[in-house]
Design an enzyme around this catalytic site. Structure first.
Site, PDB file in Angstrom:
ATOM      1  CG  HIS A 126      -1.954  -0.630   1.457  1.00  0.00           C
ATOM      2  ND1 HIS A 126      -2.769  -1.366   0.074  1.00  0.00           N
ATOM      3  CD2 HIS A 126      -2.413  -2.379   1.753  1.00  0.00           C
ATOM      4  CE1 HIS A 126      -3.470  -2.609   0.834  1.00  0.00           C
ATOM      5  NE2 HIS A 126      -3.450  -2.679   1.707  1.00  0.00           N
TER       6      HIS A 126
ATOM      7  CG  ASP B 188      -2.310  -7.953   1.239  1.00  0.00           C
ATOM      8  OD1 ASP B 188      -1.791  -8.951   2.185  1.00  0.00           O
ATOM      9  OD2 ASP B 188      -3.826  -7.454   1.587  1.00  0.00           O
TER      10      ASP B 188
ATOM     11  CG  HIS C  76      -6.390  -5.531   2.056  1.00  0.00           C
ATOM     12  ND1 HIS C  76      -5.634  -6.722   2.655  1.00  0.00           N
ATOM     13  CD2 HIS C  76      -7.990  -5.059   2.578  1.00  0.00           C
ATOM     14  CE1 HIS C  76      -6.464  -6.076   4.205  1.00  0.00           C
ATOM     15  NE2 HIS C  76      -7.711  -5.195   3.655  1.00  0.00           N
TER      16      HIS C  76
ATOM     17  CG  ASP D 174      -4.905  -9.779   3.952  1.00  0.00           C
ATOM     18  OD1 ASP D 174      -4.446 -10.110   2.652  1.00  0.00           O
ATOM     19  OD2 ASP D 174      -4.419  -8.725   4.230  1.00  0.00           O
TER      20      ASP D 174
HETATM   21  C1  SP5 Z   1      -1.122  -4.784   4.191  1.00  0.00           C
HETATM   22  C2  SP5 Z   1      -2.128  -4.545   4.386  1.00  0.00           C
HETATM   23  O1  SP5 Z   1      -2.923  -6.399   4.470  1.00  0.00           O
HETATM   24  N1  SP5 Z   1      -2.867  -3.994   4.885  1.00  0.00           N
HETATM   25  C3  SP5 Z   1      -3.940  -3.740   5.367  1.00  0.00           C
HETATM   26  C4  SP5 Z   1      -5.011  -2.508   5.669  1.00  0.00           C
HETATM   27  C5  SP5 Z   1      -6.326  -2.605   5.792  1.00  0.00           C
HETATM   28  N2  SP5 Z   1      -7.188  -1.725   6.071  1.00  0.00           N
HETATM   29  C6  SP5 Z   1      -7.548  -1.797   7.163  1.00  0.00           C
HETATM   30  C7  SP5 Z   1      -7.723  -1.405   8.605  1.00  0.00           C
HETATM   31  C8  SP5 Z   1      -8.867  -1.765   9.282  1.00  0.00           C
HETATM   32  C9  SP5 Z   1      -8.841  -1.925  10.631  1.00  0.00           C
HETATM   33  N3  SP5 Z   1      -9.893  -2.045  10.992  1.00  0.00           N
HETATM   34  C10 SP5 Z   1      -9.934  -3.424  12.117  1.00  0.00           C
HETATM   35  C11 SP5 Z   1     -11.334  -3.865  13.036  1.00  0.00           C
HETATM   36  C12 SP5 Z   1     -10.591  -5.059  14.330  1.00  0.00           C
HETATM   37  N4  SP5 Z   1     -11.394  -5.178  14.706  1.00  0.00           N
HETATM   38 ZN    ZN Z   2      -4.121  -6.662   2.991  1.00  0.00          ZN
END
Ligand code: SP5
Ligand code: ZN
Length: 320
Positions: A138, A172, A174, A261
């Site tokens: 990212h 990934d 995302h 993920d």
């Molecule tokens: C590298 C990568 O996988 N980055 C991921 C970025 C995701 N962004 C969203 C984050 C949302 C955070 N909320 C967490 C909720 C869990 N209880």
């Molecule tokens: Zn990710």
């Protein structure tokens, strides 16, 4: 012949306690236990040989990231006092990433891990695992975001592209907005990504089907957005199609941006891939018979990360 795994414990220097999301403070999901869990599992199973990264000059990072951003992160991180946490307002694309005194050192080491792996692949290793943390895909030319500071996979791919054709396959959950942007107008590096529909999940702004590259890079960017709840059976044919894209580019090297993920129990993701399926993913990629650098990205279900990593690497291994 043992699988080279590039690892350093310096990632532990980056361990912010909280992330801020929609005014809510929550535990920081991108935590040191992630990498330690993988390290522990692969150590217990004698899977591979752990190798410390070499040091590369900061200029290598500045060849892909704007120097104003690199200098900002370096200065702001190193000027923090122990225990201090900064939620930056500049050079950032989200609200929750956190900078601590050790963040810059950890982020540089993560790049070193990727580059050390890249060098090994360039020197003839068929498979190398760069156990990077913090993750990178990212991170854009001028910004951190999504737990990423420097784009480890992109910096490695750029270095490798000077010796051969490179395809980046990003699995990934995302979309790798940073990686896409960095190579969007280049034809010498292909970017192919399978990820959650960006209309529903981070990074929201990019990852759509119609983003196909620009200028000389037209046709060298391929996105495969998938609906939430995607399971093994739906994922496999898309992976095969993505791999056909990779194969027709005829690359000398693959950089695999590997996030876990996509796992059914990941706390941030939303797909339904099972732990054994990561071996199948590895086998599909191995079937192309192209030297591969695996760069660790996301994956937040700490208890299952070791098994997923081992399964992916088992599938990818030529010796198993
Ligand atoms: C590298 C990568 O996988 N980055 C991921 C970025 C995701 N962004 C969203 C984050 C949302 C955070 N909320 C967490 C909720 C869990 N209880
Ligand atoms: Zn990710």
């Amino acid at each position: 012949m043992k699988l080279p795994i590039i690892y350093s414990d310096k990632h532990k220097l980056h361990a912010p306690p909280l992330e801020i999301y929609d005014d809510l403070k929550e535990e920081y999901s991108e935590k040191p236990e992630r990498i330690e869990a993988i390290h522990k599992k692969l150590t217990e199973e004698h899977f591979g040989e752990f190798i410390s990264p070499l040091e590369f000059p900061e200029e290598v990072i500045k060849s892909m990231h704007h120097r104003a951003y690199v200098d900002f992160l370096s200065t702001r991180s190193r000027n923090l006092k122990e225990g201090e946490v900064l939620y930056p307002s500049y050079f950032i694309t989200d609200t929750y990433i956190a900078v601590t005194p050790g963040t810059y050192t950890a982020a540089v080491e993560s790049v070193n891990i990727a580059l050390t792996g890249a060098q090994k692949v360039l020197n003839g290793e068929k498979l190398v695992y760069s156990l990077c943390r913090p993750p990178g895909h990212h991170a854009e030319e001028r910004s951190m975001g999504g737990y990423c500071f420097f784009n480890n996979a992109s910096i490695a791919a750029d270095m490798m592209s000077k010796k051969g054709r490179v395809a980046i396959l990003d699995i990934d959950f995302h979309h790798g907005n940073g990686t896409q942007n960095m190579f969007y107008e280049r034809s010498d590096v292909l970017y192919v990504s399978i990820h959650a529909d960006p209309a529903l999940k981070y990074p929201y702004k990019t990852g759509y089907l119609d983003e196909v590259g620009k200028g000389i890079g037209l046709g060298f960017n391929k996105n495969y957005p998938l609906p939430l709840e995607t399971g093994d059976a739906e994922y496999l044919p898309v992976l095969r199609r993505a791999l056909q894209e990779v194969q027709s580019f005829n690359p000398d090297y693959i950089v695999l941006s590997a996030g876990f993920d996509t796992y059914e129990k990941d706390p941030i993701g939303g797909f339904k891939l099972t732990v054994p399926f990561y071996e199948a993913i590895g086998q599909e990629i191995k079937a192309l018979n192209i030297s591969t650098l695996v760069v660790q990205e996301g994956g937040y279900a700490v208890d299952a990360l070791g098994d997923m990593a081992r399964n992916l690497l088992k599938g990818l291994s030529f010796t198993s």
